[in-house]
Design a protein around this motif. Structure first.
Motif, PDB file in Angstrom:
ATOM      1  N   CYS A   1     158.818 108.826  -0.675  1.00 32.28           N
ATOM      2  CA  CYS A   1     157.884 108.916   0.447  1.00 32.28           C
ATOM      3  C   CYS A   1     156.612 108.192   0.034  1.00 32.28           C
ATOM      4  CB  CYS A   1     157.613 110.383   0.757  1.00 32.28           C
ATOM      5  SG  CYS A   1     156.404 110.676   2.064  1.00 32.28           S
ATOM      6  N   VAL A   2     156.230 107.193   0.798  1.00 31.05           N
ATOM      7  CA  VAL A   2     155.059 106.379   0.467  1.00 31.05           C
ATOM      8  C   VAL A   2     154.073 106.439   1.615  1.00 31.05           C
ATOM      9  CG1 VAL A   2     154.230 104.062  -0.061  1.00 31.05           C
ATOM     10  CG2 VAL A   2     156.438 104.832  -0.958  1.00 31.05           C
ATOM     11  N   PRO A   3     152.817 106.786   1.338  1.00 29.22           N
ATOM     12  CA  PRO A   3     151.830 106.841   2.405  1.00 29.22           C
ATOM     13  C   PRO A   3     151.250 105.466   2.709  1.00 29.22           C
ATOM     14  CG  PRO A   3     150.802 107.473   0.365  1.00 29.22           C
ATOM     15  CD  PRO A   3     152.250 107.208   0.055  1.00 29.22           C
ATOM     16  N   SER A   4     150.690 105.321   3.903  1.00 33.23           N
ATOM     17  CA  SER A   4     150.038 104.059   4.249  1.00 33.23           C
ATOM     18  C   SER A   4     148.705 103.905   3.529  1.00 33.23           C
ATOM     19  CB  SER A   4     149.825 103.976   5.762  1.00 33.23           C
ATOM     20  OG  SER A   4     149.128 105.112   6.217  1.00 33.23           O
TER      21      SER A   4
ATOM     22  N   SER B   1     146.140 106.006   0.318  1.00 26.06           N
ATOM     23  CA  SER B   1     146.262 106.437  -1.076  1.00 26.06           C
ATOM     24  C   SER B   1     146.837 107.844  -1.169  1.00 26.06           C
ATOM     25  CB  SER B   1     144.887 106.397  -1.750  1.00 26.06           C
ATOM     26  OG  SER B   1     144.974 106.956  -3.035  1.00 26.06           O
ATOM     27  N   LEU B   2     147.851 107.973  -2.020  1.00 25.74           N
ATOM     28  CA  LEU B   2     148.469 109.288  -2.206  1.00 25.74           C
ATOM     29  C   LEU B   2     147.469 110.296  -2.767  1.00 25.74           C
ATOM     30  CD1 LEU B   2     151.389 110.519  -1.931  1.00 25.74           C
ATOM     31  CD2 LEU B   2     151.545 110.230  -4.413  1.00 25.74           C
ATOM     32  N   SER B   3     146.500 109.819  -3.512  1.00 28.15           N
ATOM     33  CA  SER B   3     145.543 110.720  -4.154  1.00 28.15           C
ATOM     34  C   SER B   3     144.660 111.450  -3.139  1.00 28.15           C
ATOM     35  CB  SER B   3     144.673 109.944  -5.140  1.00 28.15           C
ATOM     36  OG  SER B   3     143.915 108.965  -4.459  1.00 28.15           O
ATOM     37  N   THR B   4     144.623 110.977  -1.892  1.00 22.70           N
ATOM     38  CA  THR B   4     143.835 111.664  -0.855  1.00 22.70           C
ATOM     39  C   THR B   4     144.585 112.852  -0.245  1.00 22.70           C
ATOM     40  OG1 THR B   4     144.604 110.243   0.948  1.00 22.70           O
ATOM     41  CG2 THR B   4     142.660 109.508  -0.271  1.00 22.70           C
ATOM     42  N   PHE B   5     145.840 112.991  -0.632  1.00 22.59           N
ATOM     43  CA  PHE B   5     146.631 114.128  -0.153  1.00 22.59           C
ATOM     44  C   PHE B   5     146.522 115.262  -1.163  1.00 22.59           C
ATOM     45  CE2 PHE B   5     148.810 112.545   3.549  1.00 22.59           C
ATOM     46  CZ  PHE B   5     148.686 111.174   3.419  1.00 22.59           C
ATOM     47  N   VAL B   6     145.974 116.371  -0.714  1.00 16.91           N
ATOM     48  CA  VAL B   6     145.786 117.512  -1.604  1.00 16.91           C
ATOM     49  C   VAL B   6     147.136 118.132  -1.958  1.00 16.91           C
ATOM     50  CG1 VAL B   6     144.746 119.782  -1.829  1.00 16.91           C
ATOM     51  CG2 VAL B   6     143.519 117.954  -0.645  1.00 16.91           C
ATOM     52  N   ASN B   7     147.906 118.390  -0.945  1.00 17.15           N
ATOM     53  CA  ASN B   7     149.222 119.002  -1.141  1.00 17.15           C
ATOM     54  C   ASN B   7     150.299 118.135  -0.506  1.00 17.15           C
ATOM     55  OD1 ASN B   7     148.196 121.340  -2.446  1.00 17.15           O
ATOM     56  ND2 ASN B   7     147.681 122.199  -0.441  1.00 17.15           N
ATOM     57  N   LEU B   8     151.440 118.117  -1.156  1.00 14.52           N
ATOM     58  CA  LEU B   8     152.581 117.353  -0.663  1.00 14.52           C
ATOM     59  C   LEU B   8     153.818 118.237  -0.691  1.00 14.52           C
ATOM     60  CD1 LEU B   8     151.779 114.156  -2.699  1.00 14.52           C
ATOM     61  CD2 LEU B   8     151.835 114.241  -0.201  1.00 14.52           C
TER      62      LEU B   8
ATOM     63  N   LEU C   1     153.524 108.295   6.692  1.00 11.94           N
ATOM     64  CA  LEU C   1     154.321 108.584   5.494  1.00 11.94           C
ATOM     65  C   LEU C   1     155.692 107.984   5.757  1.00 11.94           C
ATOM     66  CD1 LEU C   1     153.389 112.340   4.931  1.00 11.94           C
ATOM     67  CD2 LEU C   1     152.558 110.381   3.629  1.00 11.94           C
ATOM     68  N   VAL C   2     156.080 107.042   4.928  1.00  6.62           N
ATOM     69  CA  VAL C   2     157.330 106.320   5.139  1.00  6.62           C
ATOM     70  C   VAL C   2     158.350 106.747   4.092  1.00  6.62           C
ATOM     71  CG1 VAL C   2     158.433 104.066   5.296  1.00  6.62           C
ATOM     72  CG2 VAL C   2     156.079 104.369   6.129  1.00  6.62           C
TER      73      VAL C   2
ATOM     74  N   GLY D   1     142.149 118.341   5.592  1.00  7.24           N
ATOM     75  CA  GLY D   1     142.884 119.461   6.168  1.00  7.24           C
ATOM     76  C   GLY D   1     143.961 119.055   7.155  1.00  7.24           C
ATOM     77  N   LYS D   2     143.997 117.783   7.495  1.00  3.39           N
ATOM     78  CA  LYS D   2     144.987 117.332   8.472  1.00  3.39           C
ATOM     79  C   LYS D   2     146.313 117.057   7.780  1.00  3.39           C
ATOM     80  CE  LYS D   2     145.521 114.195  12.365  1.00  3.39           C
ATOM     81  NZ  LYS D   2     144.904 113.155  13.203  1.00  3.39           N
ATOM     82  N   GLY D   3     147.394 117.416   8.446  1.00  2.00           N
ATOM     83  CA  GLY D   3     148.723 117.235   7.896  1.00  2.00           C
ATOM     84  C   GLY D   3     149.484 116.112   8.575  1.00  2.00           C
ATOM     85  N   TYR D   4     150.397 115.518   7.832  1.00  2.48           N
ATOM     86  CA  TYR D   4     151.195 114.408   8.343  1.00  2.48           C
ATOM     87  C   TYR D   4     152.652 114.592   7.919  1.00  2.48           C
ATOM     88  CZ  TYR D   4     146.600 112.303   8.870  1.00  2.48           C
ATOM     89  OH  TYR D   4     145.296 112.060   9.216  1.00  2.48           O
ATOM     90  N   TRP D   5     153.548 114.066   8.761  1.00  5.07           N
ATOM     91  CA  TRP D   5     154.977 114.129   8.484  1.00  5.07           C
ATOM     92  C   TRP D   5     155.552 112.725   8.344  1.00  5.07           C
ATOM     93  CZ3 TRP D   5     157.490 118.582   7.493  1.00  5.07           C
ATOM     94  CH2 TRP D   5     156.908 119.787   7.926  1.00  5.07           C
ATOM     95  N   GLY D   6     156.552 112.608   7.476  1.00  3.57           N
ATOM     96  CA  GLY D   6     157.333 111.383   7.427  1.00  3.57           C
ATOM     97  C   GLY D   6     158.265 111.325   8.623  1.00  3.57           C
ATOM     98  N   GLN D   7     158.968 110.205   8.750  1.00  2.88           N
ATOM     99  CA  GLN D   7     159.809 109.997   9.926  1.00  2.88           C
ATOM    100  C   GLN D   7     161.146 110.733   9.853  1.00  2.88           C
ATOM    101  OE1 GLN D   7     159.737 107.928   7.392  1.00  2.88           O
ATOM    102  NE2 GLN D   7     161.653 106.759   7.216  1.00  2.88           N
TER     103      GLN D   7
END
Length: 116
Positions: free
Chosen positions: A22-25, A27-34, A4-5, A102-108
């Motif tokens: 915030c732009v993902p590497s 598709s954003l649509s694969t993220f359930v929650n943001l 996530l940039v 179910g996996k979560g990711y953080w921006g920088q």
């Protein structure tokens, strides 16, 4: 590796506006929650805003009516519009995404500094 940039932080005067992106590497649509979180110097990371898969948003009490989060799956971007910013909004802002796995990711992280 999903990333996530973030972009858009910087210095702004109190009462001004700033927009974080915030732009993902993938598709954003694969993220359930943001969501958006922030961490001020010497403090714990805290919740700022949550945006569901349908686009429904809710906010921390400290930013209600001033900050607005949105997602645009067609443009593959998550936004945080910050209006009427206050000195106490100064922090490093992080976007967060939870995928359908179910996996979560953080921006920088992106520094926002509000001057009085």
């Amino acid at each position: 590796q999903v990333q996530l940039v973030e972009s858009g932080g910087g210095l702004v005067q109190a009462g001004g506006s700033l927009r974080l992106s915030c732009v993902p590497s993938g598709s954003l649509s694969t993220f359930v929650n943001l969501g958006w979180y922030r961490q001020a110097p010497g403090k714990e990371r805290e919740f700022v805003a949550f945006i569901s898969s349908s686009g429904t948003a809710n906010y921390a009490e400290a930013v209600v009516g001033r900050f607005f989060g949105s997602r645009d799956n067609s443009k593959n971007i998550l936004l945080l519009q910050m209006n009427d910013v206050k000195v106490e909004d100064t922090a490093v802002y992080y976007c967060n995404g939870v995928r359908d796995t179910g996996k979560g990711y953080w921006g920088q992280g992106n520094q926002v500094t509000v001057s009085s």
